[in-house]
Motif scaffolding. Sequence first.
Motif, PDB file in Angstrom:
ATOM      1  N   LEU A 295       0.801  -1.227   0.000  1.00 27.11           N
ATOM      2  CA  LEU A 295       0.000   0.000   0.000  1.00 27.11           C
ATOM      3  C   LEU A 295       0.839   1.284   0.000  1.00 27.11           C
ATOM      4  O   LEU A 295       0.544   2.210  -0.762  1.00 27.11           O
ATOM      5  CB  LEU A 295      -0.958  -0.023   1.197  1.00 27.11           C
ATOM      6  N   PRO A 296       1.893   1.379   0.826  1.00 22.16           N
ATOM      7  CA  PRO A 296       2.666   2.629   0.837  1.00 22.16           C
ATOM      8  C   PRO A 296       3.380   2.925  -0.469  1.00 22.16           C
ATOM      9  O   PRO A 296       3.735   4.073  -0.747  1.00 22.16           O
ATOM     10  CB  PRO A 296       3.694   2.397   1.960  1.00 22.16           C
ATOM     11  N   ARG A 297       3.583   1.900  -1.295  1.00 17.49           N
ATOM     12  CA  ARG A 297       4.353   2.081  -2.529  1.00 17.49           C
ATOM     13  C   ARG A 297       3.471   2.385  -3.727  1.00 17.49           C
ATOM     14  O   ARG A 297       3.977   2.612  -4.832  1.00 17.49           O
ATOM     15  CB  ARG A 297       5.184   0.828  -2.807  1.00 17.49           C
ATOM     16  N   LEU A 298       2.162   2.371  -3.546  1.00 19.75           N
ATOM     17  CA  LEU A 298       1.235   2.553  -4.655  1.00 19.75           C
ATOM     18  C   LEU A 298       0.738   3.988  -4.741  1.00 19.75           C
ATOM     19  O   LEU A 298       0.644   4.686  -3.721  1.00 19.75           O
ATOM     20  CB  LEU A 298       0.038   1.613  -4.494  1.00 19.75           C
ATOM     21  N   ASP A 299       0.394   4.401  -5.967  1.00 18.46           N
ATOM     22  CA  ASP A 299      -0.256   5.701  -6.080  1.00 18.46           C
ATOM     23  C   ASP A 299      -1.705   5.546  -5.623  1.00 18.46           C
ATOM     24  O   ASP A 299      -2.202   4.417  -5.468  1.00 18.46           O
ATOM     25  CB  ASP A 299      -0.167   6.244  -7.521  1.00 18.46           C
ATOM     26  N   PRO A 300      -2.403   6.647  -5.342  1.00 13.91           N
ATOM     27  CA  PRO A 300      -3.751   6.557  -4.756  1.00 13.91           C
ATOM     28  C   PRO A 300      -4.714   5.660  -5.526  1.00 13.91           C
ATOM     29  O   PRO A 300      -5.450   4.878  -4.926  1.00 13.91           O
ATOM     30  CB  PRO A 300      -4.225   8.017  -4.746  1.00 13.91           C
ATOM     31  N   ARG A 301      -4.718   5.743  -6.854  1.00 12.35           N
ATOM     32  CA  ARG A 301      -5.652   4.916  -7.626  1.00 12.35           C
ATOM     33  C   ARG A 301      -5.353   3.426  -7.467  1.00 12.35           C
ATOM     34  O   ARG A 301      -6.260   2.612  -7.325  1.00 12.35           O
ATOM     35  CB  ARG A 301      -5.606   5.316  -9.100  1.00 12.35           C
ATOM     36  N   GLU A 302      -4.074   3.087  -7.513  1.00  8.86           N
ATOM     37  CA  GLU A 302      -3.696   1.684  -7.341  1.00  8.86           C
ATOM     38  C   GLU A 302      -3.989   1.196  -5.926  1.00  8.86           C
ATOM     39  O   GLU A 302      -4.422   0.059  -5.725  1.00  8.86           O
ATOM     40  CB  GLU A 302      -2.204   1.507  -7.654  1.00  8.86           C
ATOM     41  N   ALA A 303      -3.761   2.060  -4.947  1.00  7.82           N
ATOM     42  CA  ALA A 303      -4.008   1.689  -3.555  1.00  7.82           C
ATOM     43  C   ALA A 303      -5.490   1.431  -3.313  1.00  7.82           C
ATOM     44  O   ALA A 303      -5.868   0.455  -2.657  1.00  7.82           O
ATOM     45  CB  ALA A 303      -3.507   2.798  -2.625  1.00  7.82           C
ATOM     46  N   ILE A 304      -6.332   2.301  -3.857  1.00  4.96           N
ATOM     47  CA  ILE A 304      -7.775   2.116  -3.699  1.00  4.96           C
ATOM     48  C   ILE A 304      -8.217   0.830  -4.392  1.00  4.96           C
ATOM     49  O   ILE A 304      -9.049   0.075  -3.877  1.00  4.96           O
ATOM     50  CB  ILE A 304      -8.532   3.338  -4.259  1.00  4.96           C
ATOM     51  N   ALA A 305      -7.652   0.559  -5.567  1.00  9.27           N
ATOM     52  CA  ALA A 305      -7.992  -0.673  -6.287  1.00  9.27           C
ATOM     53  C   ALA A 305      -7.597  -1.903  -5.482  1.00  9.27           C
ATOM     54  O   ALA A 305      -8.316  -2.910  -5.459  1.00  9.27           O
ATOM     55  CB  ALA A 305      -7.302  -0.686  -7.652  1.00  9.27           C
ATOM     56  N   LEU A 306      -6.455  -1.821  -4.816  1.00 13.59           N
ATOM     57  CA  LEU A 306      -5.990  -2.952  -4.000  1.00 13.59           C
ATOM     58  C   LEU A 306      -6.951  -3.218  -2.853  1.00 13.59           C
ATOM     59  O   LEU A 306      -7.323  -4.369  -2.595  1.00 13.59           O
ATOM     60  CB  LEU A 306      -4.589  -2.657  -3.453  1.00 13.59           C
ATOM     61  N   LEU A 307      -7.389  -2.162  -2.167  1.00 14.03           N
ATOM     62  CA  LEU A 307      -8.298  -2.329  -1.038  1.00 14.03           C
ATOM     63  C   LEU A 307      -9.673  -2.816  -1.480  1.00 14.03           C
ATOM     64  O   LEU A 307     -10.243  -3.737  -0.895  1.00 14.03           O
ATOM     65  CB  LEU A 307      -8.437  -1.007  -0.276  1.00 14.03           C
ATOM     66  N   THR A 308     -10.211  -2.212  -2.529  1.00 15.44           N
ATOM     67  CA  THR A 308     -11.542  -2.629  -2.991  1.00 15.44           C
ATOM     68  C   THR A 308     -11.497  -4.044  -3.554  1.00 15.44           C
ATOM     69  O   THR A 308     -12.489  -4.768  -3.498  1.00 15.44           O
ATOM     70  CB  THR A 308     -12.089  -1.659  -4.052  1.00 15.44           C
ATOM     71  N   GLY A 309     -10.331  -4.438  -4.073  1.00 16.11           N
ATOM     72  CA  GLY A 309     -10.193  -5.803  -4.581  1.00 16.11           C
ATOM     73  C   GLY A 309     -10.361  -6.836  -3.487  1.00 16.11           C
ATOM     74  O   GLY A 309     -10.906  -7.919  -3.728  1.00 16.11           O
ATOM     75  N   LYS A 310      -9.896  -6.520  -2.271  1.00 13.39           N
ATOM     76  CA  LYS A 310     -10.051  -7.455  -1.159  1.00 13.39           C
ATOM     77  C   LYS A 310     -11.509  -7.570  -0.728  1.00 13.39           C
ATOM     78  O   LYS A 310     -11.975  -8.642  -0.358  1.00 13.39           O
ATOM     79  CB  LYS A 310      -9.175  -7.023   0.018  1.00 13.39           C
ATOM     80  N   VAL A 311     -12.230  -6.453  -0.788  1.00 12.61           N
ATOM     81  CA  VAL A 311     -13.667  -6.502  -0.501  1.00 12.61           C
ATOM     82  C   VAL A 311     -14.370  -7.370  -1.539  1.00 12.61           C
ATOM     83  O   VAL A 311     -15.197  -8.230  -1.213  1.00 12.61           O
ATOM     84  CB  VAL A 311     -14.276  -5.086  -0.504  1.00 12.61           C
ATOM     85  N   THR A 312     -14.020  -7.166  -2.796  1.00 11.48           N
ATOM     86  CA  THR A 312     -14.618  -7.939  -3.886  1.00 11.48           C
ATOM     87  C   THR A 312     -14.303  -9.419  -3.759  1.00 11.48           C
ATOM     88  O   THR A 312     -15.143 -10.278  -4.039  1.00 11.48           O
ATOM     89  CB  THR A 312     -14.118  -7.413  -5.245  1.00 11.48           C
ATOM     90  N   GLU A 313     -13.079  -9.722  -3.328  1.00 15.61           N
ATOM     91  CA  GLU A 313     -12.650 -11.117  -3.175  1.00 15.61           C
ATOM     92  C   GLU A 313     -13.523 -11.862  -2.169  1.00 15.61           C
ATOM     93  O   GLU A 313     -13.982 -12.979  -2.432  1.00 15.61           O
ATOM     94  CB  GLU A 313     -11.195 -11.124  -2.715  1.00 15.61           C
ATOM     95  N   VAL A 314     -13.781 -11.232  -1.030  1.00 15.74           N
ATOM     96  CA  VAL A 314     -14.623 -11.860  -0.013  1.00 15.74           C
ATOM     97  C   VAL A 314     -16.062 -11.963  -0.524  1.00 15.74           C
ATOM     98  O   VAL A 314     -16.731 -12.987  -0.340  1.00 15.74           O
ATOM     99  CB  VAL A 314     -14.576 -11.056   1.301  1.00 15.74           C
ATOM    100  N   ASP A 315     -16.541 -10.908  -1.193  1.00 12.47           N
ATOM    101  CA  ASP A 315     -17.919 -10.926  -1.687  1.00 12.47           C
ATOM    102  C   ASP A 315     -18.109 -11.973  -2.772  1.00 12.47           C
ATOM    103  O   ASP A 315     -19.160 -12.615  -2.848  1.00 12.47           O
ATOM    104  CB  ASP A 315     -18.305  -9.546  -2.228  1.00 12.47           C
ATOM    105  N   GLU A 316     -17.100 -12.174  -3.601  1.00 13.37           N
ATOM    106  CA  GLU A 316     -17.202 -13.192  -4.650  1.00 13.37           C
ATOM    107  C   GLU A 316     -17.308 -14.586  -4.035  1.00 13.37           C
ATOM    108  O   GLU A 316     -18.085 -15.427  -4.514  1.00 13.37           O
ATOM    109  CB  GLU A 316     -15.983 -13.117  -5.575  1.00 13.37           C
TER     110      GLU A 316
END
Length: 248
Positions: free
Chosen positions: A79-100
């Motif tokens: 997370l600290p190494r990502l730009d804001p768009r990539e960081a948000i995508a990483l976090l929302t991806g984990k939400v999506t992973e659990v929901d899937e």
Amino acid sequence: MSGFCREVITLRTADVASLSGYSVQQIRQLESRGVIPAAAREDNGYRRYSDVHVSALSAYRDLAFAVGPVAARSVMTELPRLDPREAIALLTGKVTEVDEHRRQVVAARSMLLSIQSEAETAGEHGRETTDESMTITELAEAVGVRASTLRYWESEGLTTPHRVGSGARTARLYRFGAIRDARITAALRSGGYGIHEIREALAVVRGLGDTSSMLAALDDRLDDLALRGAAVLRAGGVLAGTIGGEHP
């Protein structure tokens, strides 16, 4: 990470351990792995933490519960190494992973209810089997898998088709029991169950003709996924405020 730069109070390692529930050794290990920001050092070499580190540990704990410790460490260090768009995508991806995963379990539960209803209907008509039969191609299309997958399930003892013909003309014919077993296997595979677990579940169905224990297991899985979903949202709420900055 800007959210990890706001120092409100100064804490010793023992203080952080008391507040976070992690041991002193675990805190130092997580710090060395980059899971939490590096602590400031006093002149005497002692670590100086803040409430920010406690929040980071809380986020990590929730993520580790939701998606596993390996994935959680990856998120916290990336997370600290990502730009804001990539960081948000990483976090929302984990939400999506659990929901899937939740969606898969819901689909599995729905399929098992359908199978149970079919079995009850057959029983009401005084028959344990029906005249329904399918070729391997027809069944593969019906349950949404490849024919090679059905052959693999057969090799694992999950479904047993009849053989018709002889020699090179031998073909598989799936009748009621084999079709039921293939549908249950497909349902449980989509719900995240392994071959060994499915084999045990099918033994129950074949012996009792009852899917209630499997439905109960899927209900337990849904309860667990609800807790995991809540955990990843909590972690996301903490980590979202850290996007766009650097570690202290």
